[in-house]
Design a protein around this motif. Sequence first.
Motif, short mmCIF file in Angstrom:
data_model
loop_
_atom_site.label_atom_id
_atom_site.label_comp_id
_atom_site.label_asym_id
_atom_site.label_seq_id
_atom_site.Cartn_x
_atom_site.Cartn_y
_atom_site.Cartn_z
N LEU A 198 72.99 -77.78 -36.63
CA LEU A 198 73.58 -78.60 -37.70
C LEU A 198 72.49 -79.18 -38.59
O LEU A 198 72.63 -79.20 -39.82
N GLU A 199 71.42 -79.64 -37.97
CA GLU A 199 70.32 -80.22 -38.76
C GLU A 199 69.69 -79.17 -39.68
O GLU A 199 69.26 -79.50 -40.79
N MET A 200 69.66 -77.92 -39.24
CA MET A 200 69.12 -76.85 -40.08
C MET A 200 69.96 -76.67 -41.34
O MET A 200 69.45 -76.28 -42.39
N GLY A 201 71.25 -76.97 -41.24
CA GLY A 201 72.13 -76.87 -42.40
C GLY A 201 71.81 -77.89 -43.48
O GLY A 201 72.16 -77.71 -44.64
N ALA A 202 71.15 -78.97 -43.07
CA ALA A 202 70.78 -80.02 -44.02
C ALA A 202 69.26 -80.06 -44.18
O ALA A 202 68.67 -81.13 -44.30
N PHE A 203 68.64 -78.88 -44.21
CA PHE A 203 67.17 -78.79 -44.21
C PHE A 203 66.52 -79.49 -45.40
O PHE A 203 65.39 -79.94 -45.33
N SER A 204 67.25 -79.60 -46.50
CA SER A 204 66.66 -80.18 -47.71
C SER A 204 66.88 -81.68 -47.83
O SER A 204 66.37 -82.33 -48.74
N VAL A 205 67.63 -82.25 -46.87
CA VAL A 205 67.99 -83.67 -46.95
C VAL A 205 67.02 -84.49 -46.11
O VAL A 205 66.81 -84.20 -44.93
N LYS A 206 66.43 -85.51 -46.70
CA LYS A 206 65.46 -86.35 -45.99
C LYS A 206 66.07 -87.65 -45.48
O LYS A 206 65.57 -88.25 -44.53
N ASP A 207 67.16 -88.08 -46.11
CA ASP A 207 67.79 -89.36 -45.76
C ASP A 207 68.61 -89.19 -44.48
O ASP A 207 69.62 -88.46 -44.45
N LYS A 208 68.21 -89.84 -43.40
CA LYS A 208 68.87 -89.70 -42.10
C LYS A 208 70.31 -90.19 -42.12
O LYS A 208 71.17 -89.67 -41.41
N LYS A 209 70.59 -91.20 -42.96
CA LYS A 209 71.96 -91.71 -43.05
C LYS A 209 72.89 -90.66 -43.65
O LYS A 209 74.02 -90.48 -43.20
N ILE A 210 72.39 -89.97 -44.68
CA ILE A 210 73.20 -88.90 -45.30
C ILE A 210 73.47 -87.79 -44.29
O ILE A 210 74.60 -87.30 -44.18
N ILE A 211 72.44 -87.43 -43.52
CA ILE A 211 72.61 -86.39 -42.50
C ILE A 211 73.65 -86.83 -41.47
O ILE A 211 74.53 -86.05 -41.08
N LYS A 212 73.57 -88.09 -41.04
CA LYS A 212 74.52 -88.61 -40.05
C LYS A 212 75.94 -88.60 -40.61
O LYS A 212 76.88 -88.22 -39.91
N ASP A 213 76.11 -89.01 -41.86
CA ASP A 213 77.44 -89.04 -42.47
C ASP A 213 78.02 -87.64 -42.58
O ASP A 213 79.21 -87.42 -42.32
N ARG A 214 77.18 -86.68 -42.96
CA ARG A 214 77.66 -85.30 -43.07
C ARG A 214 78.04 -84.74 -41.70
O ARG A 214 79.00 -83.99 -41.56
N MET A 215 77.26 -85.13 -40.69
CA MET A 215 77.55 -84.66 -39.35
C MET A 215 78.88 -85.21 -38.85
O MET A 215 79.66 -84.50 -38.20
N GLU A 216 79.16 -86.45 -39.18
CA GLU A 216 80.44 -87.05 -38.79
C GLU A 216 81.60 -86.31 -39.45
O GLU A 216 82.67 -86.16 -38.86
N ARG A 217 81.38 -85.86 -40.68
CA ARG A 217 82.42 -85.09 -41.37
C ARG A 217 82.65 -83.76 -40.65
O ARG A 217 83.80 -83.31 -40.49
N VAL A 218 81.57 -83.12 -40.20
CA VAL A 218 81.70 -81.88 -39.44
C VAL A 218 82.48 -82.13 -38.15
O VAL A 218 83.37 -81.35 -37.77
N PHE A 219 82.20 -83.24 -37.49
CA PHE A 219 82.89 -83.57 -36.24
C PHE A 219 84.38 -83.82 -36.49
O PHE A 219 85.21 -83.59 -35.61
N HIS A 220 84.71 -84.31 -37.68
CA HIS A 220 86.13 -84.52 -38.03
C HIS A 220 86.87 -83.19 -37.99
O HIS A 220 87.99 -83.11 -37.48
#
Length: 233
Positions: A97-119
């Motif tokens: 999942l983290e590889m999917g957000a390889f260009s994102v540096k903001d950890k909060k954005i990564i966490k928010d996107r991951m929560e959306r995936v979990f939804h």
Amino acid sequence: MLQLVDVHAYYGGIHALKGLNMTVEKGEIVTLIGSNGAGKSTTLKTISGQVIPKTGKVLFHGGDITKQPPHLTALSGVAHVPEGRRIFPRLTVLENLEMGAFSVKDKKIIKDRMERVFHYFPRIKERLSQKGGTMSGGEQQMLAIGRALMSQPDLLMLDEPSMGLAPIVVEQIFEIITELNKEGMTILLVEQNAYQALQIAHRGYIIQTGEIKMAGLGKELINDDIVKEAYLA
């Protein structure tokens, strides 16, 4: 959002796409139907930059991405879930999942996107530390789509998402595709299950030997006698 203009693509001496013209409008589900070897996967690879057409153009949001490297096309908002899922089998679910957000540096954005995936895929959340290659085919497909969603794409391209999956898992995948679209995601779908694809698609294209032979609304194509005989029998 997406336009292919007179695209010709080759694999060596094989003429894979022969003057392909197609469009995808913002907010649509568009499906590409055809037999094996018709050029469906090549079309998606041409859009994502893995295949460079000899002539023609690929336009995304009006900009020319025809010869753009795949990583730049991904950064511009195109996510490609390839046939066979192609997750990283030795990486954990979390690392995939983290590889999917390889260009994102903001950890909060990564966490928010991951929560959306979990939804969409709560089963994935239960397996974050598990190696991707040890999961079932259905779970790997969910992970592959989830990884693509981590880039928060404008266009999600899915190549045979139901291939090799149990019917109940296929139903779940199609429900999620429909839900994603209702929430605003634009989707280009290549699918062996033509009936199911046309049921959820706004529009569809029929491709044969690298050429678009028919196009129309999903509901029109699903009731067309030629389409029924060739792809829905």
